[in-house]
Every structure is written in C-alpha cells, then in structure tokens.
Design an enzyme around this catalytic site. Structure first.
Site: not given
Length: 330
Positions: A238, A267, A286
């Site tokens: 993360r 993000e 991601h």
C-alpha cells in the site's frame, strides 16, 4: 443457510462503481438469493434489509456512511486483498463477518515483483530510454542468482513472492511480526519493527504488507538511509506504508539505486507529483495483480463463498478485523 424460512430469499447487495459494470457469473445465485445491484448513490436504500454486501467496488468507503442502516447485515465480502478502505471502528466491533479475495492476486503480484527485479538487474528501462533517443550504448548488467531480497510482509502474497524469487536463484528473507530462524518459505524471518537494522543485507527490498497501524509510514528516511546504495525498493503493498517525501529524497540523492512502485499514497498519482520524474523510479498504476480474467476470478470466488454461506458451511478468507488481514488459520 441458517435462520431463514424456506420461502424467504436472503438479500445480497452488490455495490458497483458504475451500474453498467456489474460482476459476471452471479446468475447461479439468482434463484436462491435476492440480488440488488447498486452504486454508492443508491446504497442507502439498497442496504436496508440486506444480509450480505458484496463490495465489487473495492475502493469504496460508502459502507461507513450507511452503517446505521445495516441492521440485518451478516457478511461483507470485498473483492480485494487489502481491506484498509473498509474497516472502521463500528464494523470492527460488530458481529458482521468480513471476507476478502485472498489467493486471487498472489501469483500475479509475485510475477510482477520478479519482473521488477529482472528489469532492474538487466537495465531494461534504461535500454528503453536509450532506444527512444536512438543511442547504442553497451553496458554490463547484473545477475540475479545469489542476490539478496528482503520481503516485508509474510502473508500469502509475501510467501508467493518468496517462492518465485527463490526459484529464480535469489536468497530471500522475510520480515514480519514473529521473527524465527526456520520457515518453509524464507531462509530467515526478521522483525519488521527493526527494519533499519535489517534492510542493509538486501539488494532488493519488497513491501508486501497490508495497511495497518503498524505498517503505515513503515518505510521512512531511517529505512531508506540504511539500505545499500545499490538497493532497489519495490512496493506492491500500500502506498501509505511509504513516507513518499523520504523515498523521493533517497532517490534524488542517489542513496538508493531505484524503486518500482505499483501503489501510491494518492491514486491516481497526480500529474504534478515529483515522483513521476524521480531518478530511478518506475511507476505502474496499481496493476501488479490484475492479469487477464482477474474480474472473472473475483466474481467466481464470491459465488463459491456464497454457496458455502447458503448451506451454513464456514466461509473462506475470514478477516481478523482487529488485525486487518486474514490469518494463516482462516
């Protein structure tokens, strides 16, 4: 299924980011469950009387906002491995069971980490940049056999990473809550609380931890200062586990050789973020676990667990809500 009359269909709410992007493969459940599809705007009405919530929109934080309406809720399944966006105090203290998508992303993420190691050692990104400039520049690359990797996070993903890297000839240690000298996947387990004392051994440092109070900001200036100047940092955990200004400073000063980041504190990564242009940094959006067909796998995983729930069998991938992840025994 326990506690429902034969003529009553339990209600399952499927939370989608957009109603036009519903999960497939749920049709086998439609004759046994009432399926309500909704987006966040419709959740306050849809959740009333619901027994199960399937978070297809796994980044949503809408559950906390409607918690007072979740009076009949028994089970939440989130279509993700990380559940930090879901857990809030009232849910943690409740009897509602939470399950996640553990197991779906292990191998794809491990392959991404191996690809990042190989791309760094073989100067793949540098070669690409030289090609765009039409420059022929012979160099020597590094071998990965015998290189040292510290995988921080010893859950299912971390262990799959360890097995794949070991198969490629790298020496792998793990860092977690419980250090020990013998482990089936790691040559040694060291305490993640002592990272500044442990990272100097590694040529590659991989973050594969869930986001918890213990891992938030875990990778800071002290950790980066303790790494080898030739070390490469890889984050598939993360973004909030990394103090990004500290990483940026380490890259800019060349106190570490580079980094591969698949996750970020914000993000999408803002267009004006200095991380885009940090020396030695490779950005991916991601996507380390998202191989072709991953959404189908996630939907089928929920269907399998729902079948278990309907006949009263134990659910798979039950999250320890106090810890914030699935324990090995779950």
């Amino acid at each position: 299924m326990i506690g429902f009359p034969p003529d009553v269909a339990p209600v399952v709410v499927v939370l989608c980011e957009h109603l036009g992007e519903r999960p497939g493969h749920l049709d086998p459940l439609s004759c046994r469950l009432e399926l309500r599809y909704t987006d966040a705007a419709g959740l306050p009405d849809a959740i009333v009387g619901a027994h199960v919530l399937f978070l297809w929109d796994f980044f949503s934080t809408a559950v906390e906002q409607v918690w007072e309406r979740c009076t009949d809720l028994q089970w939440i399944h989130i279509a993700a491995a990380g559940i930090d966006t879901l857990l809030f105090p009232e849910l943690v203290s409740s009897d509602v069971v939470v399950t996640n998508a553990r197991g779906t992303f292990d191998r794809p993420i491990a392959e991404f980490v191996l690809a990042s190691v190989l791309a760094h050692a073989k100067l793949v990104h540098e070669s690409h940049d030289l090609q765009r400039r039409h420059q022929w520049h012979h160099r020597e690359t590094r071998g990965v056999a015998g290189a040292c990797v510290l995988v921080v996070g010893t859950g299912a993903i971390g262990r799959q990473i360890a097995r794949l890297l070991a198969a490629a000839g790298l020496r792998v240690r793990g860092a977690g809550r419980s250090p020990r000298d013998a482990d089936p996947d790691f040559s040694k387990l060291v305490p993640s609380a002592d990272l500044p004392d442990e990272v100097g051994w590694a040529d590659y440092v991989v973050n594969a931890t869930p986001l918890t109070d213990a891992t938030r900001g875990l990778f800071d200036a002290a950790v980066f200062a303790a790494m080898k100047p030739t070390a490469h940092f890889i984050n598939v955990g993360r973004g909030a586990s990394v103090v990004e200004p500290d990483l940026l400073a380490a890259l800019t000063s060349r106190s570490i050789d580079g980094a591969s980041l698949d996750v970020f504190g914000t993000e999408p990564l803002p267009a004006d973020s200095p991380l885009w242009d940090a020396p030695g940094l490779v950005v991916s959006p991601h996507m380390s676990g998202d191989i072709v067909g991953w959404r189908d796998t996630l939907a089928r995983q929920f269907v399998d667990n729902a079948e278990r729930w309907l006949v009263g069998q134990p659910l798979v991938n039950v999250v320890d809500k106090a810890l914030g992840y699935v324990t090995a025994a779950s």
